[in-house]
Motif scaffolding. Structure first.
Motif, mmCIF file in Angstrom:
data_model
loop_
_atom_site.group_PDB
_atom_site.id
_atom_site.type_symbol
_atom_site.label_atom_id
_atom_site.label_comp_id
_atom_site.label_asym_id
_atom_site.label_seq_id
_atom_site.Cartn_x
_atom_site.Cartn_y
_atom_site.Cartn_z
ATOM 1 N N ILE B 84 -4.425 -40.330 -69.642
ATOM 2 C CA ILE B 84 -5.537 -39.535 -70.180
ATOM 3 C C ILE B 84 -5.786 -39.902 -71.638
ATOM 4 C CG2 ILE B 84 -6.208 -37.155 -70.831
ATOM 5 C CD1 ILE B 84 -4.723 -36.274 -68.226
ATOM 6 N N GLU B 86 -4.857 -42.749 -73.192
ATOM 7 C CA GLU B 86 -5.286 -44.148 -73.311
ATOM 8 C C GLU B 86 -6.780 -44.310 -73.035
ATOM 9 O OE1 GLU B 86 -3.265 -46.809 -74.003
ATOM 10 O OE2 GLU B 86 -4.742 -48.397 -73.643
ATOM 11 N N PHE B 87 -7.272 -43.596 -72.008
ATOM 12 C CA PHE B 87 -8.679 -43.746 -71.630
ATOM 13 C C PHE B 87 -9.571 -42.658 -72.221
ATOM 14 C CE2 PHE B 87 -6.489 -46.459 -68.668
ATOM 15 C CZ PHE B 87 -7.305 -47.560 -68.616
ATOM 16 N N GLU B 88 -9.011 -41.880 -73.145
ATOM 17 C CA GLU B 88 -9.758 -40.816 -73.849
ATOM 18 C C GLU B 88 -10.477 -39.879 -72.887
ATOM 19 O OE1 GLU B 88 -12.192 -41.802 -77.182
ATOM 20 O OE2 GLU B 88 -10.904 -43.447 -77.773
ATOM 21 N N LEU B 89 -9.798 -39.525 -71.776
ATOM 22 C CA LEU B 89 -10.455 -38.689 -70.757
ATOM 23 C C LEU B 89 -10.347 -37.215 -71.112
ATOM 24 C CD1 LEU B 89 -9.177 -40.572 -67.590
ATOM 25 C CD2 LEU B 89 -11.323 -40.892 -68.751
#
Lengths: 223, 89
Positions: B84, B86-89
């Motif tokens: 979450i 890492e992918f800025e979710l």
């Protein structure tokens, strides 16, 4: 002998397109399935839309190569010359899935800021259907091009403004921007025959971006 | 005190159950989870629904246990958070 027969059946341009689409579909589906377990455990909404964006990317590239094959099979220059219901349906699904893929990718990073999921998601689907209907009814590459450019600029501005105060250094936004750029170039590539001079450039960069994201995903999920 | 997110709260509740040798009564779990009873109920029901925990009834009352799926969540928690993040979710 076999190669010559293959070349006669499938010209080099179409073969490149099919291989390219296959690589992108494979990367997208691997991203979708490798994140299934962590999504099932967490039910995290951002993860849900991230995965579904890649599922729609796979769908888009499947329809892109299908349309290309269809154009080749009927000996036409572009999709708008195909008047059959299958041509219309393919174009509709292609444009609809393209919009949804991009909307979901943007929403996956924006959903914390846009809290009204129950109204936003149907709105995104309705917008995608409207864009697809306009494309199907007008059958004009200029109008589609205009819509895609407006969509691209709006989404880029919205995403960057919303994240401009994020202190964390991350190159991901740049990667997302590249996805958006090359994804829109792919749509333009399909609807505008004159654009094909840039095909190889678009294909190579698109593949590099998708493989890069797949690598990041697999590294994180330990696949 | 920093506000915990949903995944962190679920992880904390599961860790409490794990700490008590996979068997704890609802009241001490509520107390140790640092949540209001309303919020605890919400998380508790969600965890039951997701099959992260199960309930058993004995003479001494209701007991809560962590399931294999709950254990899997704990094992994968860091992976989920890293993803979450890492992918800025």
């Amino acid at each position: 002998m076999m190669m010559q027969m293959m070349q006669q059946l499938i010209p080099a341009g179409l073969a490149t397109e099919l291989i390219y689409s296959f690589v992108i579909i494979l990367c997208s589906l691997l991203i979708y399935y490798s994140t299934k377990e962590i999504y099932k455990l967490s039910s995290y909404k951002g993860l849900k839309y991230f995965r579904e964006a890649f599922f729609f990317f796979a769908l888009v590239y499947f329809f892109k190569s299908f349309i290309r094959f269809f154009i080749f099979f009927l000996g036409r220059k572009e999709i708008f010359e195909i008047a059959s219901s299958l041509g219309n349906l393919s174009l509709f699904i292609f444009i609809y899935a393209s919009s949804i893929a991009v909307f979901y990718l943007v929403y996956s990073v924006m959903y914390k800021k846009w809290n009204h999921e129950k109204t936003i998601i149907p709105t995104l689907h309705i917008t995608a259907v409207i864009i697809a209907l306009i494309s199907m009814i007008t059958r004009s590459s200029r109008i589609i091009l205009g819509i895609e450019i407006i969509l691209f600029i709006s989404l880029t501005i919205i995403t960057f403004i919303s994240h401009k105060n994020t202190k964390k250094p991350n190159n991901l936004r740049f990667i997302y921007l590249l996805i958006l750029i090359f994804f829109f170039l792919n749509i333009i590539d399909l609807i505008t025959p004159n654009f094909r001079a840039f095909q190889i450039f678009i294909y190579l960069f698109s593949i590099a971006i998708f493989i890069g994201i797949l690598y990041k995903v697999l590294r994180k999920v330990g696949g | 005190m920093r506000k915990r997110n949903k995944l962190e709260i679920i992880k904390d509740i599961l860790e409490i159950i794990q700490f008590y040798h996979n068997s704890i009564k609802p009241t001490p779990l509520l107390r140790k989870s640092n949540l209001s009873s309303t919020r605890f109920k919400e998380y508790y029901n969600e965890m039951l629904e997701k099959e992260f925990i199960t309930e058993t009834q004995s003479k001494s009352g209701k007991c809560i246990h962590m399931t294999d799926k709950g254990n899997m969540f704990l094992e994968k928690y860091q992976t989920i958070i890293n993803f979450i993040d890492e992918f800025e979710l």
